[in-house]
Design a protein around this motif. Structure first.
Motif, PDB file in Angstrom:
ATOM      1  N   VAL A  50       0.843  -1.186   0.000  1.00 26.44           N
ATOM      2  CA  VAL A  50       0.000   0.000   0.000  1.00 26.44           C
ATOM      3  C   VAL A  50       0.880   1.238   0.000  1.00 26.44           C
ATOM      4  N   SER A  51       0.463   2.248  -0.738  1.00 28.39           N
ATOM      5  CA  SER A  51       1.215   3.499  -0.808  1.00 28.39           C
ATOM      6  C   SER A  51       1.453   4.070   0.584  1.00 28.39           C
ATOM      7  N   GLN A  52       2.644   4.599   0.802  1.00 27.71           N
ATOM      8  CA  GLN A  52       2.966   5.216   2.084  1.00 27.71           C
ATOM      9  C   GLN A  52       2.533   6.683   2.127  1.00 27.71           C
ATOM     10  N   GLU A  53       2.037   7.183   0.999  1.00 27.87           N
ATOM     11  CA  GLU A  53       1.462   8.528   0.982  1.00 27.87           C
ATOM     12  C   GLU A  53       0.027   8.468   1.493  1.00 27.87           C
ATOM     13  N   ALA A  54      -0.433   9.558   2.084  1.00 17.95           N
ATOM     14  CA  ALA A  54      -1.804   9.605   2.582  1.00 17.95           C
ATOM     15  C   ALA A  54      -2.783   9.358   1.442  1.00 17.95           C
ATOM     16  N   ASP A  55      -3.674   8.417   1.631  1.00 20.60           N
ATOM     17  CA  ASP A  55      -4.587   8.012   0.563  1.00 20.60           C
ATOM     18  C   ASP A  55      -5.996   7.869   1.127  1.00 20.60           C
ATOM     19  N   PHE A  56      -6.964   8.536   0.494  1.00 21.72           N
ATOM     20  CA  PHE A  56      -8.369   8.463   0.885  1.00 21.72           C
ATOM     21  C   PHE A  56      -9.194   8.347  -0.389  1.00 21.72           C
ATOM     22  N   GLU A  57     -10.119   7.412  -0.406  1.00 19.69           N
ATOM     23  CA  GLU A  57     -10.921   7.147  -1.606  1.00 19.69           C
ATOM     24  C   GLU A  57     -12.379   6.971  -1.197  1.00 19.69           C
ATOM     25  N   GLN A  58     -13.314   7.439  -2.028  1.00 19.19           N
ATOM     26  CA  GLN A  58     -14.726   7.235  -1.736  1.00 19.19           C
ATOM     27  C   GLN A  58     -15.509   7.057  -3.030  1.00 19.19           C
ATOM     28  N   GLY A  59     -16.593   6.313  -2.958  1.00 15.47           N
ATOM     29  CA  GLY A  59     -17.440   6.064  -4.116  1.00 15.47           C
ATOM     30  C   GLY A  59     -18.629   5.216  -3.714  1.00 15.47           C
ATOM     31  N   PHE A  60     -19.594   5.088  -4.609  1.00 18.58           N
ATOM     32  CA  PHE A  60     -20.775   4.284  -4.336  1.00 18.58           C
ATOM     33  C   PHE A  60     -20.563   2.853  -4.819  1.00 18.58           C
ATOM     34  N   ALA A  61     -20.818   1.891  -3.937  1.00 15.87           N
ATOM     35  CA  ALA A  61     -20.748   0.482  -4.323  1.00 15.87           C
ATOM     36  C   ALA A  61     -22.010   0.056  -5.062  1.00 15.87           C
ATOM     37  N   SER A  62     -23.153   0.611  -4.698  1.00 19.71           N
ATOM     38  CA  SER A  62     -24.421   0.261  -5.357  1.00 19.71           C
ATOM     39  C   SER A  62     -24.654   1.158  -6.562  1.00 19.71           C
ATOM     40  N   SER A  63     -25.535   0.719  -7.440  1.00 18.12           N
ATOM     41  CA  SER A  63     -25.782   1.480  -8.673  1.00 18.12           C
ATOM     42  C   SER A  63     -27.254   1.649  -8.999  1.00 18.12           C
ATOM     43  N   ASP A  64     -28.149   0.892  -8.346  1.00 17.83           N
ATOM     44  CA  ASP A  64     -29.585   1.004  -8.631  1.00 17.83           C
ATOM     45  C   ASP A  64     -30.127   2.302  -8.027  1.00 17.83           C
ATOM     46  N   LEU A  65     -31.025   2.949  -8.745  1.00 18.73           N
ATOM     47  CA  LEU A  65     -31.546   4.243  -8.309  1.00 18.73           C
ATOM     48  C   LEU A  65     -32.904   4.153  -7.629  1.00 18.73           C
ATOM     49  N   HIS A  66     -33.578   3.028  -7.738  1.00 19.96           N
ATOM     50  CA  HIS A  66     -35.003   3.003  -7.433  1.00 19.96           C
ATOM     51  C   HIS A  66     -35.362   2.357  -6.103  1.00 19.96           C
ATOM     52  N   GLY A 405      -3.358  -3.819   5.121  1.00 13.48           N
ATOM     53  CA  GLY A 405      -3.331  -2.713   6.066  1.00 13.48           C
ATOM     54  C   GLY A 405      -4.301  -1.597   5.752  1.00 13.48           C
ATOM     55  N   ARG A 406      -4.993  -1.686   4.641  1.00 19.06           N
ATOM     56  CA  ARG A 406      -5.924  -0.641   4.225  1.00 19.06           C
ATOM     57  C   ARG A 406      -7.272  -0.820   4.935  1.00 19.06           C
ATOM     58  N   TYR A 407      -7.917   0.281   5.281  1.00 14.06           N
ATOM     59  CA  TYR A 407      -9.205   0.253   5.963  1.00 14.06           C
ATOM     60  C   TYR A 407     -10.321   0.471   4.947  1.00 14.06           C
ATOM     61  N   HIS A 408     -11.404  -0.293   5.101  1.00 13.93           N
ATOM     62  CA  HIS A 408     -12.554  -0.166   4.211  1.00 13.93           C
ATOM     63  C   HIS A 408     -13.816  -0.031   5.051  1.00 13.93           C
ATOM     64  N   PHE A 423      -9.115   4.129   3.232  1.00 10.58           N
ATOM     65  CA  PHE A 423      -7.994   4.983   3.607  1.00 10.58           C
ATOM     66  C   PHE A 423      -6.874   4.116   4.160  1.00 10.58           C
ATOM     67  N   ASN A 424      -5.677   4.698   4.235  1.00 14.30           N
ATOM     68  CA  ASN A 424      -4.524   3.959   4.752  1.00 14.30           C
ATOM     69  C   ASN A 424      -4.035   4.603   6.051  1.00 14.30           C
ATOM     70  N   ASP A 425      -2.996   4.022   6.625  1.00 11.04           N
ATOM     71  CA  ASP A 425      -2.481   4.523   7.893  1.00 11.04           C
ATOM     72  C   ASP A 425      -1.889   5.924   7.761  1.00 11.04           C
ATOM     73  N   ALA A 426      -1.295   6.225   6.598  1.00  8.10           N
ATOM     74  CA  ALA A 426      -0.717   7.555   6.405  1.00  8.10           C
ATOM     75  C   ALA A 426      -1.808   8.625   6.448  1.00  8.10           C
ATOM     76  N   TRP A 427      -2.954   8.354   5.831  1.00  9.61           N
ATOM     77  CA  TRP A 427      -4.081   9.296   5.887  1.00  9.61           C
ATOM     78  C   TRP A 427      -4.581   9.435   7.319  1.00  9.61           C
ATOM     79  N   LEU A 428      -4.681   8.299   8.007  1.00 11.63           N
ATOM     80  CA  LEU A 428      -5.170   8.313   9.384  1.00 11.63           C
ATOM     81  C   LEU A 428      -4.255   9.148  10.273  1.00 11.63           C
ATOM     82  N   GLU A 429      -2.938   8.956  10.117  1.00 17.90           N
ATOM     83  CA  GLU A 429      -1.974   9.717  10.923  1.00 17.90           C
ATOM     84  C   GLU A 429      -2.076  11.219  10.637  1.00 17.90           C
TER      85      GLU A 429
END
Length: 432
Positions: A50-66, A405-408, A423-429
């Motif tokens: 995992v990258s040692q740089e601070a990393d944070f990612e977000q997105g939708f896992a679902s795709s249905d709208l209704h 080591g990545r958190y989900h 996110f990873n530990d670098a982002w958390l720190e």
């Protein structure tokens, strides 16, 4: 006639005796030693990938709208892929609710289209009994490289009449075994629900945190072998107001359980085991507020606990990520993951709400889902608005730490999408 009457009386007298013997056999725990928790120590994590740089990612896992979506869970697969599961339908408890899932591709960084994993009819055919509704799927990847899916079904009544079902996949979720209902109580087999992540023990056995809602509300620890056969179960708390335990191992024998407060107003409840889940200390209140809603926790690389929760006296309009010591005596805010623009969670007029929701959607959705915005805005009045006033709601978090080591973290976003945050530990720190 006389002899028939006597025989009938003996049968009637024998019934409570047989029942008493059955109950005694069920509750008398055999004198065995439970295997250590396998989630400890943290040396099993390979964070070099995992990258040692601070990393944070977000997105939708679902795709249905209704459909209304709720109660998500997520599992980390080999190579960095993920699989999430949740339930979706016209509303919670509706007959049309299905267990759905989606897969995240680590190379492209995109969630694929959602798919149906389980339906009422599939469950009915497999277990041979009527099924009124489904709910609360929990997906987890075991150390033996098999993927488990536990979920709740109800045959009679409401959630108090529920049972837990299990499916397993040997090919990372491409195909699944038929649903099998776990026998967790000796009579009728009702009122066992699942919501939070299982804990794996060193010998391959599975500790599944469950809870009970019939004639009282209390959490339990369901102990199963590596094939998902129930060996035993243990009461986590003897109270009548705690649900949905999230169990975090701290050492080979020690773990803490954080519990949803099922009362109208109160704090997060906690208890500790020192013998790998067999016995638990009396539950106690800890600092965060809990407005009768689910929470999730994992152990960080630093040894502290990370807790995703609605730390509010009332409402679910703010989902925070907090850090606490192993003793649960010191708490601090890491970040607010999602929150209403109003600090008190007051509703907004629908026109203003659409503007605010559009901003949040574009920030949260990820590139793959952004094209859904216009169509989605036409649906919101059915879910989040009443009498022209609309709310924000972020609830039911489920969090894991992958072996890299990545958190989900996944949670229900405004009853409309399942949101994924990584996110990873670098982002958390950096936040701390």
């Amino acid at each position: 006639m006389h002899w028939t009457t006597i025989a009938d009386r003996w049968r009637l007298l024998a019934i409570p005796v047989v029942l008493a013997v059955f109950v005694a056999a069920w509750v008398a725990h055999p004198a065995y030693q439970m295997a250590d928790f396998s989630a400890f120590p943290a040396a099993g994590f390979d964070t070099t990938v995992v990258s040692q740089e601070a990393d944070f990612e977000q997105g939708f896992a679902s795709s249905d709208l209704h459909d209304f979506v709720h109660s998500p869970s997520v599992a980390a697969l080999p190579g960095g892929d993920l699989m999430a599961a949740w339930f979706a339908g016209s509303r919670e408890g509706a007959a049309d609710v299905e267990i759905r899932g989606a897969r995240y591709d680590a190379i492209s960084g995109v969630w694929g289209d959602e798919e149906i994993l389980v339906t009422r009819e599939m469950t009915r055919r497999a277990i041979g009994k009527p099924i009124r509704k489904l709910g609360n799927p929990v997906i987890a990847f075991a150390p033996d490289q098999r993927l488990w899916l536990f979920y709740v079904s109800v045959s009679v009544g409401g959630w108090a009449g529920s049972a837990v079902n299990a499916m397993v996949s040997d090919d990372l979720g491409v195909s699944w075994s038929k649903p099998r209902q776990l026998v967790t109580t000796p009579f009728v087999n009702i009122s066992t629900l699942v919501r939070t992540a299982p804990v794996f023990h060193a010998d391959g056995s599975i500790g599944l945190p469950v809870y009970h809602e019939f004639l009282g509300k209390f959490p339990e620890y369901l102990y199963m072998d590596a094939e998902g056969r129930v060996i035993d179960k243990f009461r986590i708390a003897d109270g009548t107001n705690s649900l949905q335990p999230t169990v975090v191992p701290l050492s080979p024998k020690r773990a803490v359980a954080l519990l949803r407060q099922a009362g109208d107003e109160g704090h997060v409840l906690a208890t500790v085991t020192e013998d790998a889940g067999r016995t638990w200390q009396p539950e106690r209140e800890v600092a965060p507020w809990n407005p009768n809603t689910s929470l999730a926790a994992v152990r960080s690389a630093a040894g502290s606990l990370l807790v995703a929760q609605n730390n509010l006296i009332d409402g679910r309009f703010n989902l925070s990520l907090d850090e606490t010591t192993e003793s649960l005596s010191e708490w601090s805010l890491v970040t607010s993951l999602d929150a209403s623009p109003d600090p008190w969670g007051k509703p907004f007029p629908q026109l203003r709400y659409k503007e605010l929701l559009s901003e949040k959607f574009l920030t949260s959705s990820g590139l793959a889902r952004q094209s859904l915005l216009d169509e989605y805005l036409n649906e919101i009045d059915q879910r989040m608005c009443r009498n022209g006033m609309c709310d924000f709601e972020y609830e039911y978090p489920y969090m894991i730490r992958a072996t890299d080591g990545r958190y989900h973290l996944v949670y229900a976003w405004n009853n409309s999408f399942i949101k994924h945050v990584a996110f990873n530990d670098a982002w958390l720190e950096a936040q701390l």
